[in-house]
Design a protein around this motif. Structure first.
Motif, PDB file in Angstrom:
ATOM      1  N   THR A  95      45.745  44.161  47.967  1.00  0.00           N
ATOM      2  CA  THR A  95      47.114  43.945  47.488  1.00  0.00           C
ATOM      3  C   THR A  95      47.401  42.520  47.027  1.00  0.00           C
ATOM      4  OG1 THR A  95      47.834  43.607  49.771  1.00  0.00           O
ATOM      5  CG2 THR A  95      48.100  45.822  48.852  1.00  0.00           C
ATOM      6  N   THR A  96      46.647  41.564  47.523  1.00  0.00           N
ATOM      7  CA  THR A  96      46.866  40.165  47.151  1.00  0.00           C
ATOM      8  C   THR A  96      45.590  39.621  46.533  1.00  0.00           C
ATOM      9  OG1 THR A  96      48.389  39.930  49.010  1.00  0.00           O
ATOM     10  CG2 THR A  96      47.571  37.898  48.004  1.00  0.00           C
ATOM     11  N   LEU A  97      45.724  38.915  45.412  1.00  0.00           N
ATOM     12  CA  LEU A  97      44.576  38.349  44.711  1.00  0.00           C
ATOM     13  C   LEU A  97      44.658  36.830  44.701  1.00  0.00           C
ATOM     14  CD1 LEU A  97      44.513  40.688  41.584  1.00  0.00           C
ATOM     15  CD2 LEU A  97      43.150  40.897  43.673  1.00  0.00           C
ATOM     16  N   TYR A  98      43.501  36.203  44.820  1.00  0.00           N
ATOM     17  CA  TYR A  98      43.400  34.745  44.719  1.00  0.00           C
ATOM     18  C   TYR A  98      42.233  34.424  43.802  1.00  0.00           C
ATOM     19  CZ  TYR A  98      42.338  29.906  45.915  1.00  0.00           C
ATOM     20  OH  TYR A  98      42.087  28.570  45.850  1.00  0.00           O
ATOM     21  N   THR A  99      42.472  33.549  42.835  1.00  0.00           N
ATOM     22  CA  THR A  99      41.431  33.100  41.916  1.00  0.00           C
ATOM     23  C   THR A  99      41.078  31.658  42.252  1.00  0.00           C
ATOM     24  OG1 THR A  99      42.345  34.522  40.192  1.00  0.00           O
ATOM     25  CG2 THR A  99      40.819  32.804  39.487  1.00  0.00           C
ATOM     26  N   GLY A 100      39.778  31.392  42.372  1.00  0.00           N
ATOM     27  CA  GLY A 100      39.331  30.045  42.704  1.00  0.00           C
ATOM     28  C   GLY A 100      38.116  29.640  41.901  1.00  0.00           C
ATOM     29  N   VAL A 101      37.714  28.388  42.087  1.00  0.00           N
ATOM     30  CA  VAL A 101      36.549  27.831  41.404  1.00  0.00           C
ATOM     31  C   VAL A 101      35.747  27.027  42.419  1.00  0.00           C
ATOM     32  CG1 VAL A 101      37.761  25.759  40.614  1.00  0.00           C
ATOM     33  CG2 VAL A 101      35.803  26.580  39.335  1.00  0.00           C
TER      34      VAL A 101
ATOM     35  N   THR B 202      38.399  25.431  33.286  1.00  0.00           N
ATOM     36  CA  THR B 202      39.113  25.959  32.116  1.00  0.00           C
ATOM     37  C   THR B 202      39.258  27.470  32.228  1.00  0.00           C
ATOM     38  OG1 THR B 202      38.312  24.166  30.722  1.00  0.00           O
ATOM     39  CG2 THR B 202      39.065  26.167  29.599  1.00  0.00           C
ATOM     40  N   ARG B 203      38.182  28.142  32.602  1.00  0.00           N
ATOM     41  CA  ARG B 203      38.218  29.605  32.740  1.00  0.00           C
ATOM     42  C   ARG B 203      39.135  30.023  33.894  1.00  0.00           C
ATOM     43  NH1 ARG B 203      38.881  34.451  31.154  1.00  0.00           N
ATOM     44  NH2 ARG B 203      37.482  36.017  32.027  1.00  0.00           N
ATOM     45  N   GLU B 204      39.093  29.289  34.999  1.00  0.00           N
ATOM     46  CA  GLU B 204      39.972  29.596  36.132  1.00  0.00           C
ATOM     47  C   GLU B 204      41.438  29.536  35.707  1.00  0.00           C
ATOM     48  OE1 GLU B 204      41.063  27.882  40.578  1.00  0.00           O
ATOM     49  OE2 GLU B 204      40.530  26.516  38.951  1.00  0.00           O
ATOM     50  N   LYS B 205      41.803  28.506  34.967  1.00  0.00           N
ATOM     51  CA  LYS B 205      43.184  28.365  34.493  1.00  0.00           C
ATOM     52  C   LYS B 205      43.563  29.522  33.585  1.00  0.00           C
ATOM     53  CE  LYS B 205      43.423  23.371  34.935  1.00  0.00           C
ATOM     54  NZ  LYS B 205      43.519  22.077  34.245  1.00  0.00           N
ATOM     55  N   GLN B 206      42.616  29.949  32.756  1.00  0.00           N
ATOM     56  CA  GLN B 206      42.866  31.076  31.854  1.00  0.00           C
ATOM     57  C   GLN B 206      43.129  32.348  32.657  1.00  0.00           C
ATOM     58  OE1 GLN B 206      39.402  32.481  29.630  1.00  0.00           O
ATOM     59  NE2 GLN B 206      40.655  32.430  27.767  1.00  0.00           N
ATOM     60  N   ILE B 207      42.309  32.601  33.670  1.00  0.00           N
ATOM     61  CA  ILE B 207      42.483  33.799  34.504  1.00  0.00           C
ATOM     62  C   ILE B 207      43.801  33.721  35.270  1.00  0.00           C
ATOM     63  CG2 ILE B 207      41.587  35.055  36.513  1.00  0.00           C
ATOM     64  CD1 ILE B 207      38.743  34.315  35.468  1.00  0.00           C
ATOM     65  N   LYS B 208      44.089  32.570  35.868  1.00  0.00           N
ATOM     66  CA  LYS B 208      45.322  32.407  36.634  1.00  0.00           C
ATOM     67  C   LYS B 208      46.563  32.593  35.763  1.00  0.00           C
ATOM     68  CE  LYS B 208      43.947  29.612  40.557  1.00  0.00           C
ATOM     69  NZ  LYS B 208      44.159  28.357  41.300  1.00  0.00           N
ATOM     70  N   ALA B 209      46.472  32.215  34.502  1.00  0.00           N
ATOM     71  CA  ALA B 209      47.612  32.353  33.597  1.00  0.00           C
ATOM     72  C   ALA B 209      47.843  33.796  33.188  1.00  0.00           C
ATOM     73  CB  ALA B 209      47.405  31.486  32.356  1.00  0.00           C
ATOM     74  N   GLY B 210      46.845  34.640  33.368  1.00  0.00           N
ATOM     75  CA  GLY B 210      46.965  36.049  32.998  1.00  0.00           C
ATOM     76  C   GLY B 210      47.761  36.836  34.022  1.00  0.00           C
ATOM     77  N   SER B 211      48.122  38.015  33.641  1.00  0.00           N
ATOM     78  CA  SER B 211      48.894  38.893  34.525  1.00  0.00           C
ATOM     79  C   SER B 211      48.011  39.476  35.629  1.00  0.00           C
ATOM     80  CB  SER B 211      49.485  40.044  33.709  1.00  0.00           C
ATOM     81  OG  SER B 211      48.436  40.876  33.222  1.00  0.00           O
ATOM     82  N   ARG B 212      48.650  40.049  36.616  1.00  0.00           N
ATOM     83  CA  ARG B 212      47.920  40.747  37.668  1.00  0.00           C
ATOM     84  C   ARG B 212      47.074  41.864  37.049  1.00  0.00           C
ATOM     85  NH1 ARG B 212      47.580  41.910  43.010  1.00  0.00           N
ATOM     86  NH2 ARG B 212      47.159  44.076  43.532  1.00  0.00           N
TER      87      ARG B 212
END
Length: 95
Positions: free
Chosen positions: A14-20, A62-72
């Protein structure tokens, strides 16, 4: 030197976290053992469901920021692209 982007979740997905990170196995170990205080510990995010390998840390950030900026939904689509069952990929990356 390689770098990695990853998405972790909790046992109910239910909860997502994107990291690098520059060391994926170490970083996920830290999440699994709650060695990192903050969002992932608060929401018990211990399941690795997605990762990408990048050539260097700058590309990964750069890719992390792109993913984080995207919708769920975009994150869910990324996960489904390599892991439709949402299994924990940690055992596949332990080095």
């Amino acid at each position: 030197m390689s770098a990695y982007i990853y998405i972790i979740t909790n046992h109910t997905n239910t909860t997502l976290y994107t990291g690098v990170t520059n060391n994926l196995s170490r970083r996920i170990y830290e999440h699994k053992n709650h060695l990192i205080k903050g969002f992932s510990t608060r929401y018990n995010l211990t399941k690795l469901v997605y990762f990408e390998i990048c050539n260097d840390i700058t590309q990964a950030i750069t890719r992390e920021k792109q993913i984080k900026a995207g919708s769920r939904q975009k994150k869910i689509e990324l996960i489904h692209s390599i892991n439709p069952q949402w299994i924990d990929l940690y055992r596949t990356i332990i080095w």
